[in-house]
Motif scaffolding. Sequence first.
Motif, PDB file in Angstrom:
ATOM      1  N   ALA A 283     -19.068 -22.803 -59.126  1.00  0.00           N
ATOM      2  CA  ALA A 283     -18.198 -23.954 -58.880  1.00  0.00           C
ATOM      3  C   ALA A 283     -18.072 -24.820 -60.131  1.00  0.00           C
ATOM      4  O   ALA A 283     -16.986 -25.306 -60.458  1.00  0.00           O
ATOM      5  CB  ALA A 283     -18.724 -24.778 -57.714  1.00  0.00           C
ATOM      6  N   VAL A 284     -19.176 -25.004 -60.844  1.00  0.00           N
ATOM      7  CA  VAL A 284     -19.134 -25.773 -62.093  1.00  0.00           C
ATOM      8  C   VAL A 284     -18.251 -25.065 -63.116  1.00  0.00           C
ATOM      9  O   VAL A 284     -17.438 -25.693 -63.805  1.00  0.00           O
ATOM     10  CB  VAL A 284     -20.555 -25.995 -62.649  1.00  0.00           C
ATOM     11  N   GLY A 285     -18.363 -23.761 -63.198  1.00  0.00           N
ATOM     12  CA  GLY A 285     -17.526 -22.996 -64.125  1.00  0.00           C
ATOM     13  C   GLY A 285     -16.047 -23.105 -63.784  1.00  0.00           C
ATOM     14  O   GLY A 285     -15.211 -23.260 -64.677  1.00  0.00           O
ATOM     15  N   LEU A 286     -15.727 -23.020 -62.508  1.00  0.00           N
ATOM     16  CA  LEU A 286     -14.331 -23.175 -62.090  1.00  0.00           C
ATOM     17  C   LEU A 286     -13.816 -24.566 -62.408  1.00  0.00           C
ATOM     18  O   LEU A 286     -12.659 -24.741 -62.798  1.00  0.00           O
ATOM     19  CB  LEU A 286     -14.182 -22.888 -60.590  1.00  0.00           C
ATOM     20  N   THR A 287     -14.676 -25.568 -62.253  1.00  0.00           N
ATOM     21  CA  THR A 287     -14.295 -26.932 -62.591  1.00  0.00           C
ATOM     22  C   THR A 287     -14.031 -27.064 -64.084  1.00  0.00           C
ATOM     23  O   THR A 287     -13.054 -27.693 -64.504  1.00  0.00           O
ATOM     24  CB  THR A 287     -15.391 -27.924 -62.155  1.00  0.00           C
ATOM     25  N   LEU A 288     -14.883 -26.467 -64.893  1.00  0.00           N
ATOM     26  CA  LEU A 288     -14.703 -26.534 -66.347  1.00  0.00           C
ATOM     27  C   LEU A 288     -13.437 -25.810 -66.799  1.00  0.00           C
ATOM     28  O   LEU A 288     -12.808 -26.203 -67.779  1.00  0.00           O
ATOM     29  CB  LEU A 288     -15.921 -25.950 -67.067  1.00  0.00           C
ATOM     30  N   GLU A 289     -13.063 -24.756 -66.085  1.00  0.00           N
ATOM     31  CA  GLU A 289     -11.829 -24.035 -66.401  1.00  0.00           C
ATOM     32  C   GLU A 289     -10.596 -24.779 -65.916  1.00  0.00           C
ATOM     33  O   GLU A 289      -9.485 -24.444 -66.299  1.00  0.00           O
ATOM     34  CB  GLU A 289     -11.840 -22.648 -65.756  1.00  0.00           C
ATOM     35  N   GLY A 290     -10.772 -25.755 -65.049  1.00  0.00           N
ATOM     36  CA  GLY A 290      -9.645 -26.503 -64.510  1.00  0.00           C
ATOM     37  C   GLY A 290      -9.044 -25.896 -63.265  1.00  0.00           C
ATOM     38  O   GLY A 290      -7.956 -26.277 -62.841  1.00  0.00           O
ATOM     39  N   ARG A 291      -9.735 -24.954 -62.657  1.00  0.00           N
ATOM     40  CA  ARG A 291      -9.216 -24.315 -61.452  1.00  0.00           C
ATOM     41  C   ARG A 291      -9.583 -25.081 -60.193  1.00  0.00           C
ATOM     42  O   ARG A 291      -9.025 -24.837 -59.133  1.00  0.00           O
ATOM     43  CB  ARG A 291      -9.724 -22.879 -61.379  1.00  0.00           C
ATOM     44  N   ILE A 292     -10.543 -26.017 -60.294  1.00  0.00           N
ATOM     45  CA  ILE A 292     -10.900 -26.912 -59.191  1.00  0.00           C
ATOM     46  C   ILE A 292     -10.788 -28.329 -59.722  1.00  0.00           C
ATOM     47  O   ILE A 292     -11.313 -28.638 -60.787  1.00  0.00           O
ATOM     48  CB  ILE A 292     -12.341 -26.663 -58.705  1.00  0.00           C
ATOM     49  N   GLU A 293     -10.101 -29.176 -58.974  1.00  0.00           N
ATOM     50  CA  GLU A 293      -9.974 -30.575 -59.370  1.00  0.00           C
ATOM     51  C   GLU A 293     -10.953 -31.406 -58.557  1.00  0.00           C
ATOM     52  O   GLU A 293     -10.799 -31.537 -57.346  1.00  0.00           O
ATOM     53  CB  GLU A 293      -8.551 -31.074 -59.132  1.00  0.00           C
ATOM     54  N   VAL A 294     -11.955 -31.945 -59.221  1.00  0.00           N
ATOM     55  CA  VAL A 294     -12.969 -32.743 -58.533  1.00  0.00           C
ATOM     56  C   VAL A 294     -12.350 -34.023 -57.994  1.00  0.00           C
ATOM     57  O   VAL A 294     -12.684 -34.473 -56.897  1.00  0.00           O
ATOM     58  CB  VAL A 294     -14.147 -33.047 -59.481  1.00  0.00           C
ATOM     59  N   ARG A 295     -11.430 -34.602 -58.734  1.00  0.00           N
ATOM     60  CA  ARG A 295     -10.792 -35.849 -58.294  1.00  0.00           C
ATOM     61  C   ARG A 295     -10.053 -35.634 -56.978  1.00  0.00           C
ATOM     62  O   ARG A 295     -10.069 -36.492 -56.100  1.00  0.00           O
ATOM     63  CB  ARG A 295      -9.829 -36.354 -59.358  1.00  0.00           C
ATOM     64  N   GLY A 296      -9.409 -34.507 -56.818  1.00  0.00           N
ATOM     65  CA  GLY A 296      -8.707 -34.215 -55.572  1.00  0.00           C
ATOM     66  C   GLY A 296      -9.668 -34.099 -54.395  1.00  0.00           C
ATOM     67  O   GLY A 296      -9.362 -34.524 -53.287  1.00  0.00           O
ATOM     68  N   LEU A 297     -10.839 -33.531 -54.628  1.00  0.00           N
ATOM     69  CA  LEU A 297     -11.827 -33.414 -53.560  1.00  0.00           C
ATOM     70  C   LEU A 297     -12.399 -34.770 -53.181  1.00  0.00           C
ATOM     71  O   LEU A 297     -12.578 -35.074 -52.006  1.00  0.00           O
ATOM     72  CB  LEU A 297     -12.961 -32.477 -53.995  1.00  0.00           C
ATOM     73  N   THR A 298     -12.678 -35.612 -54.176  1.00  0.00           N
ATOM     74  CA  THR A 298     -13.250 -36.922 -53.875  1.00  0.00           C
ATOM     75  C   THR A 298     -12.212 -37.840 -53.237  1.00  0.00           C
ATOM     76  O   THR A 298     -12.581 -38.687 -52.420  1.00  0.00           O
ATOM     77  CB  THR A 298     -13.824 -37.583 -55.141  1.00  0.00           C
ATOM     78  N   ASP A 299     -10.942 -37.677 -53.587  1.00  0.00           N
ATOM     79  CA  ASP A 299      -9.897 -38.494 -52.961  1.00  0.00           C
ATOM     80  C   ASP A 299      -9.762 -38.178 -51.475  1.00  0.00           C
ATOM     81  O   ASP A 299      -9.470 -39.054 -50.671  1.00  0.00           O
ATOM     82  CB  ASP A 299      -8.563 -38.302 -53.666  1.00  0.00           C
ATOM     83  N   ARG A 300      -9.966 -36.925 -51.104  1.00  0.00           N
ATOM     84  CA  ARG A 300      -9.895 -36.538 -49.689  1.00  0.00           C
ATOM     85  C   ARG A 300     -10.996 -37.211 -48.888  1.00  0.00           C
ATOM     86  O   ARG A 300     -10.803 -37.571 -47.741  1.00  0.00           O
ATOM     87  CB  ARG A 300     -10.027 -35.029 -49.538  1.00  0.00           C
ATOM     88  N   TRP A 301     -12.187 -37.332 -49.468  1.00  0.00           N
ATOM     89  CA  TRP A 301     -13.311 -37.920 -48.747  1.00  0.00           C
ATOM     90  C   TRP A 301     -13.141 -39.419 -48.570  1.00  0.00           C
ATOM     91  O   TRP A 301     -13.702 -40.011 -47.666  1.00  0.00           O
ATOM     92  CB  TRP A 301     -14.612 -37.641 -49.474  1.00  0.00           C
ATOM     93  N   ARG A 302     -12.407 -40.064 -49.451  1.00  0.00           N
ATOM     94  CA  ARG A 302     -12.235 -41.506 -49.380  1.00  0.00           C
ATOM     95  C   ARG A 302     -11.274 -41.918 -48.282  1.00  0.00           C
ATOM     96  O   ARG A 302     -11.305 -43.037 -47.824  1.00  0.00           O
ATOM     97  CB  ARG A 302     -11.742 -42.052 -50.708  1.00  0.00           C
ATOM     98  N   LYS A 303     -10.401 -41.023 -47.851  1.00  0.00           N
ATOM     99  CA  LYS A 303      -9.382 -41.366 -46.843  1.00  0.00           C
ATOM    100  C   LYS A 303      -9.946 -41.309 -45.449  1.00  0.00           C
ATOM    101  O   LYS A 303     -10.878 -40.829 -45.090  1.00  0.00           O
ATOM    102  CB  LYS A 303      -8.191 -40.429 -46.957  1.00  0.00           C
TER     103      LYS A 303
END
Length: 58
Positions: free
Chosen positions: A38-58
């Motif tokens: 998951a960290v590798g995918l994040t570093l490659e830009g294939r997972i957006e952490v900001r998008g995941l955290t925005d979902r939890w805030r709603k």
Amino acid sequence: MKTSHIALLVGLALGAVLAFGTFSQFFLVLVFGAIGYAVGLTLEGRIEVRGLTDRWRK
């Protein structure tokens, strides 16, 4: 080799170092491998952490 693959291998190696032994420790190695991947995918830009955290805030 992609960054996510390298991160997966690092996660598996760290998991093996931390948990060398029983089946529950083998499961811990798999968890570390998934985290590394998951960290590798994040570093490659294939997972957006900001998008995941925005979902939890709603």
